[in-house]
Design a protein around this motif. Structure first.
Motif, short mmCIF file in Angstrom:
data_model
loop_
_atom_site.label_atom_id
_atom_site.label_comp_id
_atom_site.label_asym_id
_atom_site.label_seq_id
_atom_site.Cartn_x
_atom_site.Cartn_y
_atom_site.Cartn_z
N ALA A 26 0.81 -1.32 -0.16
CA ALA A 26 0.15 0.24 0.19
C ALA A 26 0.71 1.15 -0.07
N LEU A 27 2.21 1.12 0.53
CA LEU A 27 2.99 2.36 0.51
C LEU A 27 3.92 2.21 -0.69
N TRP A 28 4.50 1.22 -0.93
CA TRP A 28 5.69 0.96 -1.68
C TRP A 28 5.20 0.95 -3.22
N ASP A 72 -8.11 -1.81 17.31
CA ASP A 72 -8.88 -1.32 16.42
C ASP A 72 -9.00 0.04 16.48
N MET A 73 -8.49 1.03 17.25
CA MET A 73 -8.55 2.29 17.51
C MET A 73 -7.45 2.88 16.41
N TYR A 74 -6.59 2.10 16.05
CA TYR A 74 -5.30 2.75 15.22
C TYR A 74 -5.84 3.86 14.37
N ASP A 75 -6.50 3.36 13.62
CA ASP A 75 -6.79 4.58 12.37
C ASP A 75 -7.74 5.55 12.83
N GLN A 76 -8.09 5.58 14.08
CA GLN A 76 -8.82 6.84 14.83
C GLN A 76 -8.01 7.66 15.66
N VAL A 77 -6.61 6.79 15.89
CA VAL A 77 -5.72 7.66 16.80
C VAL A 77 -4.71 8.13 16.11
N VAL A 78 -4.12 7.46 15.02
CA VAL A 78 -2.89 7.75 14.00
C VAL A 78 -3.17 8.37 12.91
N GLU A 79 -2.81 9.61 12.61
CA GLU A 79 -2.83 10.14 11.38
C GLU A 79 -1.65 9.66 10.44
N ARG A 425 -17.44 9.43 5.59
CA ARG A 425 -16.18 9.74 5.44
C ARG A 425 -15.59 9.53 6.88
N GLU A 426 -16.28 9.50 8.07
CA GLU A 426 -15.59 9.23 9.35
C GLU A 426 -15.51 7.74 9.52
N GLY A 427 -16.03 7.17 8.44
CA GLY A 427 -15.44 5.69 8.88
C GLY A 427 -16.68 4.87 9.37
N ARG A 435 -7.77 4.38 7.92
CA ARG A 435 -7.89 5.45 7.16
C ARG A 435 -7.30 5.10 5.72
N ARG A 436 -6.62 4.03 5.67
CA ARG A 436 -6.16 3.96 4.10
C ARG A 436 -7.22 3.25 3.21
N VAL A 437 -8.15 2.62 4.18
CA VAL A 437 -9.29 2.21 3.21
C VAL A 437 -10.30 3.20 3.05
N LEU A 438 -10.38 4.25 3.84
CA LEU A 438 -11.20 5.36 3.54
C LEU A 438 -10.74 6.17 2.52
#
Length: 629
Positions: A26-28, A72-79, A425-427, A435-438
């Protein structure tokens, strides 16, 4: 054998090593995987290069650590964008420190590096460093010893830089005393509560007021757009289950990795440890050797004399161990003895030892049949990894070539097309909070053009492709639907305002000399409290906070302050006295405060020094960094 190694090799360092191997598509980008390894420079620091490979390695480590921390909170906490910039900053900072150290002649010696590696639990067996475990773990994760040690040397160099700054920091006694006084301060308080709910029955909100609020605040009543997506997922773990390996492949792996299945020579010894004064130890051993000569067993003497609490109760037995696991003097003695031989007195940093060699276990290589299942599983994992990365490329290509449907992808990944619940858009739930899915869902290609997404990495071994199935645009909720909540909101605003007006009236009476405990007005409640400390939980946090922000009372006059509860009640807080409570263990608390304050000073000083070095450096962030997505 392999299973045993996996069970032993765990912990943060094992994870760090494993994460180094993960290159997220997803990054590379899958194109990068297909076209092979290339050195891509994403930044230069005074002409020194920072590569994409370095960035991806550190990014993945940080991301994995944060995913484990937040779940499970990763995408809510980490930008993600913030994380990417932090990783790049860390790499730039590392290069700056490396260059500074080179100018100052700072180095990490081989002895320092060896000590750190040998003390890492992941490389130990039975509490001792194992060269075999070290080499096996690095090999199993595709790392060279040289590459790993270069990385560790740079980490230690950065620690050395920070330690030099830390060594110059100190806290004065007056600073500590002032902080101690503040932390241990307590205040004697009471408060008046002005209940806003008593006004509810007196408030009437007209239909026009509600409509006016609705018209003036329509942005509050916009129902966000929502999408429903179809998606497929596939996982490397699923591939492992039906990956087949031949007998020839297993035997080839066994022969090529025979070292993994060979147990080195092991020796079993017992010892008697005497600590303290050398002369006293020699006298004790003279008596022990005399009793041995008379036929008393070594085990019985160890129980009686040995000062090693871990082995004395077992007759001094240390069980089997391989060469290199004990301190050098002890190790050399054991591996130069014959079975049933008692050594001369051996001196080590732990004291003086008498050693009895009880058994020798010759090097043993496990037969193929004994490890066949572990070999097969390891091969399945390796073949599944290769198949998974090949599948990533195939799926990505087909999703692009046939962008209007997910059905063709089922021929590659199996399973079925699944459909999500509606989300904005908030998920949504599960993967649709990532976040990557959104970002993929609401990208131009997927959201606007209604095309298949590219492969989205959900974790290190699971991926998804999706497309928008249905779209519900945002709309303004009707007045009739939101009228009840508007009425409640307006009533509360009026009630809170009247509570504040009532507080003004009560405060005027108090300033005129009235006793707050005897003011009898509807909605006015007097609450005596007493002494509270900063961390007190006997009253609302808002009251404690207001009390410690209030001015100190004069000798004959209390101070008053005002705050509001979460419910909207106005609170008038009176502070009558202030004093300091001495902690029972003042010395220990002062030590803790000193450590905490020193840590704050050290962090601030390091940040300031790095900021100066950074301002003096020529830093060039390349466009390639922005293409790493």
């Amino acid at each position: 054998m392999l299973l045993a190694i996996r069970e032993k090799v765990q912990g943060w360092l094992a994870w760090a090593i494993v994460i180094i191997l993960i290159v997220p598509f997803a990054l590379w980008g899958i194109d990068q995987y297909a076209t092979g390894d290339r050195t891509v420079v994403i930044a230069e620091v005074n002409g020194e290069k920072v590569t994409a490979t370095e960035f991806l390695q550190m990014y993945n480590r940080q991301r994995m650590r944060l995913q484990q921390q937040f779940g499970d909170m990763y995408d809510q906490v980490v930008e993600d964008e913030v994380l990417r910039n932090q990783v790049l900053d860390a790499l730039i900072e590392s290069q700056i420190i490396k260059q500074w150290a080179a100018r100052k002649g700072l180095v990490i010696s081989d002895a320092q590096l060896a000590a750190v590696i040998q003390n890492a639990g992941v490389f130990q067996e039975n509490g001792r460093f194992s060269k075999r475990a070290y080499e096996e773990l690095l090999m199993r994760n595709g790392l060279t010893i040289a590459g790993f040690e270069i990385e560790q040397r740079q980490f230690l160099l950065e620690q050395q830089y920070r330690n030099l700054t830390a060594g110059s920091m100190f806290v004065t006694e007056s600073e500590l005393e002032h902080l101690y006084q503040l932390q241990n301060q307590r205040r004697y308080i009471d408060y008046v509560r002005l209940d806003q709910r008593i006004f509810n029955d007196q408030i009437e909100i007209s239909d026009q007021q509600k409509r006016d609020f609705y018209q003036a605040n329509q942005d509050l009543f916009i129902v966000p757009e929502k999408v429903v997506v179809d998606y497929i997922t596939f996982s490397m773990r699923d591939l492992v289950a039906y990956t087949e390996v031949s007998d020839a492949e297993k035997r080839d792996f066994y022969q090529l990795n025979i070292g993994l299945f060979t147990q080195p020579e092991m020796r079993r010894a017992s010892h008697i440890l005497i600590r303290g004064d050398e002369q006293a130890a020699l006298e004790a051993f003279a008596e022990i050797q005399n009793q041995l000569a008379q036929g008393v067993t070594f085990a019985k003497l160890a129980e009686q004399y040995s000062q090693d609490p871990g082995s004395a109760a077992n007759g001094g037995d240390l069980d089997f161990f391989e060469q290199g696991m004990m301190v050098p003097e002890f190790d050399q003695a054991v591996f130069s003895m014959e079975v049933d031989q008692v050594s001369d007195i051996v001196a080590t940093d732990f004291g003086w030892h008498l050693i009895y060699l009880t058994d020798i276990r010759e090097p043993q290589t496990l037969e193929f049949d004994q490890v066949e299942k572990d070999v097969a599983q390891q091969l399945r994992i390796e073949k599944a990894q290769a198949a998974y990365y090949g599948l990533l490329e195939s799926v990505n290509t087909l999703a692009y070539e046939q962008p209007d449907s997910l059905e063709p992808l089922l021929d590659l990944v199996g399973g079925e097309v699944q459909t999500s619940a509606a989300f904005g858009r908030e998920g949504g739930s599960s993967w649709f909070s990532q976040r990557r899915v959104l970002e993929a869902v609401f990208s131009d290609d997927v959201f606007s053009a209604r095309l298949n997404s590219a492969v989205i990495e959900l974790d290190s071994g699971t991926s998804m492709v999706l497309r928008v199935k249905d779209y519900k645009p945002e709309f303004l909720d009707s007045f009739e639907s939101v009228e009840p909540q508007i009425a409640t909101r307006l009533m509360r605003e009026v009630a809170v305002a009247r509570s504040a007006e009532l507080a003004d009236e009560v405060m005027a009476k108090i300033e005129a000399g009235a006793d707050p405990a005897n003011i009898e007005l509807a909605g006015v409640e007097w609450h005596p409290v007493g002494w509270v400390e900063r961390q007190s939980q006997q009253v609302l946090p808002q009251i404690v906070s207001a009390a410690f922000k209030a001015q100190k009372p004069l000798a004959d006059q209390a101070s008053w302050t005002r705050t509001q509860s979460l419910m909207g009640d106005t609170l008038l807080v009176r502070v009558s006295q202030v004093d300091v409570v001495d902690d029972e263990d003042r010395k220990a608390q002062m030590a803790e405060l000193s450590q905490a304050l020193t840590g704050i000073y050290i962090t601030a000083e390091i940040d300031a020094r790095l900021a100066v070095l950074r301002s003096e450096a020529k830093i060039d962030i390349k466009p390639a960094f922005n293409r790493l997505n």
